[in-house]
Structure formats: C-alpha cells, structure tokens
Design an enzyme around this catalytic site. Structure first.
Site, PDB file in Angstrom:
ATOM      1  N   ASP A   1      58.276  51.843  34.903  1.00 42.20           N
ATOM      2  CA  ASP A   1      59.131  53.166  34.586  1.00 42.20           C
ATOM      3  C   ASP A   1      59.757  52.697  32.864  1.00 42.20           C
ATOM      4  O   ASP A   1      60.878  52.139  33.292  1.00 42.20           O
ATOM      5  CB  ASP A   1      60.123  53.625  35.688  1.00 42.20           C
ATOM      6  CG  ASP A   1      60.509  54.752  35.196  1.00 42.20           C
ATOM      7  OD1 ASP A   1      60.876  55.109  34.187  1.00 42.20           O
ATOM      8  OD2 ASP A   1      60.313  55.770  36.032  1.00 42.20           O
TER       9      ASP A   1
ATOM     10  N   THR B   1      55.046  65.532  43.488  1.00 40.04           N
ATOM     11  CA  THR B   1      53.814  66.492  42.708  1.00 40.04           C
ATOM     12  C   THR B   1      53.547  65.804  41.605  1.00 40.04           C
ATOM     13  O   THR B   1      52.582  66.043  41.148  1.00 40.04           O
ATOM     14  CB  THR B   1      54.259  68.051  42.750  1.00 40.04           C
ATOM     15  OG1 THR B   1      55.496  67.595  41.633  1.00 40.04           O
ATOM     16  CG2 THR B   1      54.852  68.682  43.682  1.00 40.04           C
TER      17      THR B   1
ATOM     18  N   ASP C   1      63.376  53.658  32.865  1.00 41.76           N
ATOM     19  CA  ASP C   1      64.343  52.808  33.631  1.00 41.76           C
ATOM     20  C   ASP C   1      64.397  51.466  32.965  1.00 41.76           C
ATOM     21  O   ASP C   1      65.580  50.983  33.071  1.00 41.76           O
ATOM     22  CB  ASP C   1      63.847  52.545  35.080  1.00 41.76           C
ATOM     23  CG  ASP C   1      63.987  53.563  35.998  1.00 41.76           C
ATOM     24  OD1 ASP C   1      65.059  54.558  35.679  1.00 41.76           O
ATOM     25  OD2 ASP C   1      63.377  53.804  37.083  1.00 41.76           O
TER      26      ASP C   1
HETATM   27  C1  PRP Z   1      57.965  59.410  32.945  1.00 42.93           C
HETATM   28  C2  PRP Z   1      57.664  59.225  31.255  1.00 42.93           C
HETATM   29  C3  PRP Z   1      57.004  60.347  30.784  1.00 42.93           C
HETATM   30  C4  PRP Z   1      56.123  60.845  32.030  1.00 42.93           C
HETATM   31  C5  PRP Z   1      54.896  60.585  32.070  1.00 42.93           C
HETATM   32  O1  PRP Z   1      59.080  60.194  32.788  1.00 42.93           O
HETATM   33  O2  PRP Z   1      58.569  58.854  30.396  1.00 42.93           O
HETATM   34  O3  PRP Z   1      57.719  61.337  30.330  1.00 42.93           O
HETATM   35  O4  PRP Z   1      56.940  60.177  33.311  1.00 42.93           O
HETATM   36  O5  PRP Z   1      54.176  61.015  33.082  1.00 42.93           O
HETATM   37  P1  PRP Z   1      53.077  62.361  32.873  1.00 42.93           P
HETATM   38  O6  PRP Z   1      52.029  62.061  31.866  1.00 42.93           O
HETATM   39  O7  PRP Z   1      52.452  62.212  34.527  1.00 42.93           O
HETATM   40  O8  PRP Z   1      53.888  63.568  32.804  1.00 42.93           O
HETATM   41  P2  PRP Z   1      60.085  59.994  33.935  1.00 42.93           P
HETATM   42  O9  PRP Z   1      59.841  61.454  34.921  1.00 42.93           O
HETATM   43  O10 PRP Z   1      60.134  58.960  34.563  1.00 42.93           O
HETATM   44  O11 PRP Z   1      61.530  60.587  33.370  1.00 42.93           O
HETATM   45  P3  PRP Z   1      62.485  59.589  32.352  1.00 42.93           P
HETATM   46  O12 PRP Z   1      61.797  59.639  31.028  1.00 42.93           O
HETATM   47  O13 PRP Z   1      63.654  60.516  32.537  1.00 42.93           O
HETATM   48  O14 PRP Z   1      62.642  58.206  33.206  1.00 42.93           O
END
Ligand code: PRP
Length: 209
Positions: A199, A107, A202
């Site tokens: 990412d 989502t 990662d």
């Molecule tokens: C990524 C990133 C942000 C988010 C950005 O986190 O670090 O927190 O996604 O996306 P958005 O603006 O659409 O919310 P991720 O879910 O990859 O988690 P992580 O930081 O644990 O890798």
C-alpha cells in the site's frame, strides 16, 4: 488517441526494485517515489509547448524558451502527495489542486471525501498523480472531475499499474495519456496489484497496521 507509456529506462527499473522491496523503510520509499516521479514527469512533458523570449547571458543576447501552457497537477490523497514536490521542482509554476479519495475495503470502489478543483477557468494541461493504478476506479473518477472542470489535455502519472486498471481507464477515457513506471502482472482477489509494492499510502506515511 490514447498514449500508454511504460518506463523501460534502466534507472526506472533500478529504483522500482528498491521501491518494491518490503524491507525498504519509509524514508527510502519516499525517496524512490520522488525519483520515479521525476522520471515519469520527464516522459509526460516531452511535448509541452514552449514560448520564446530574450535574455542576456554574460556574453551576449540570446533567445531562450519557457513552458507556454498553464499546467495543473492533481494529486489523489493520500498517496499522490508523494509525487507533488518532485514534480513541482520540475514545473515550479504548476498549480496544485487536491482530490481526496480512498478505496472502500469491501467493494474496492473509490470514496471521494475532498475536491478542491474549481468550477471554471481550467488549466490547459492536467496531470493526475497517484502512485497506484489498480482497478483504475480512483483515477477514472479524478479524470472525470478534471474534464468537468474543462481540462482538455489530461495525463495520468502512476508508478505501478495493473493491466485491468489501464484497460478500464483507457475504455472510459480513450483520450487520456497514461504514463506508468511498470505494468504489473494482475490484480489479486482483494484487488491489490501483484507483484506490486504493498500500500503506497501506508508506506509513504509510515502507517502500516
Ligand atoms: C490506493 C492508491 C490509489 C488507489 C488505487 O489508495 O493510492 O489511490 O488505492 O486503487 P484503484 O485503482 O483500485 O482505485 P488508498 O485507498 O489506499 O488510499 P490512501 O492513498 O489514502 O492510502
């Protein structure tokens, strides 16, 4: 009034280029995040209040200044952790309050799993740290949490952002200042920033599948 600042400094462009390159290894990626965090922090702190006090130099007495406001930095786990140490070097007295969130792969909505924010006695200025502002979902949830805490001066620091995320954040929180290293072209079908950098979490933590 919202302030949206994009870094156009030559050093920001230089370090973003290395950060984006897929051949950049984690050790260098972390360093680029560190450098860009500092460049962002310098812009985002330009208008902090100062208070004066007196010191003795080796030659004479003089009045000097120090930061007057109580400052909190709020990294969004995981990737926001990459911005914490460099900003603490610049603002050593800042408090660090962690928020845990990840984006649901189907989502693209943020799922909260940790919140260390207290319920009262808010900081005067709160800096939300996350290297990526994609849909803006995660940062919008973080900003709402800071406002519930009572922070009235909320500033967002992100290394790269998508225009869609910036406008969603701006629409929901028009009072929040946004500082980004670069505003990229768009989000793709999977809601990844393009051209982006992959990412960030990662790449910082070397957990690429
Ligand atoms: C990524 C990133 C942000 C988010 C950005 O986190 O670090 O927190 O996604 O996306 P958005 O603006 O659409 O919310 P991720 O879910 O990859 O988690 P992580 O930081 O644990 O890798």
């Amino acid at each position: 009034m919202t302030k949206i600042v994009e870094l156009h400094h030559p050093l920001a462009k230089h370090h973003l280029a290395i950060l984006r390159d897929q051949s950049t290894p984690p050790v260098l990626f972390r360093n680029q995040i560190r450098l860009l965090s500092m460049l962002l922090a310098v812009r985002a702190t330009e208008d902090l209040s100062l208070t004066e006090f007196e010191i003795e130099t080796p030659l004479t007495r003089m009045r000097v200044s120090k930061i007057a406001q109580r400052i909190a930095i709020i990294p969004i786990l995981r990737a926001g952790l990459g911005l914490v140490e460099p900003i603490l070097e610049l603002i050593p007295d800042a408090e660090v309050w962690h928020l845990g969130m990840y984006r649901d792969e189907q989502t693209a909505k943020p799922i909260e799993y940790y919140c260390k924010l207290p319920k009262d006695n808010p900081a005067q200025v709160g800096f939300v740290l996350d290297p990526m502002l994609a849909t803006g979902g995660s940062i919008r949830v973080a900003v709402a949490a800071l406002k519930r805490w009572g922070v009235t001066d909320v500033r967002v620091l992100s290394v790269i952002a998508a225009p869609e995320g910036i406008s969603a954040l701006h629409q929901e929180h028009p009072d929040v200042s946004i500082y980004v290293g670069a505003v990229d072209q768009e989000l793709n079908d999977q809601k990844f920033i393009v051209p982006g950098l992959g990412d960030a979490g990662d790449r910082i933590f070397n957990t690429r599948a």
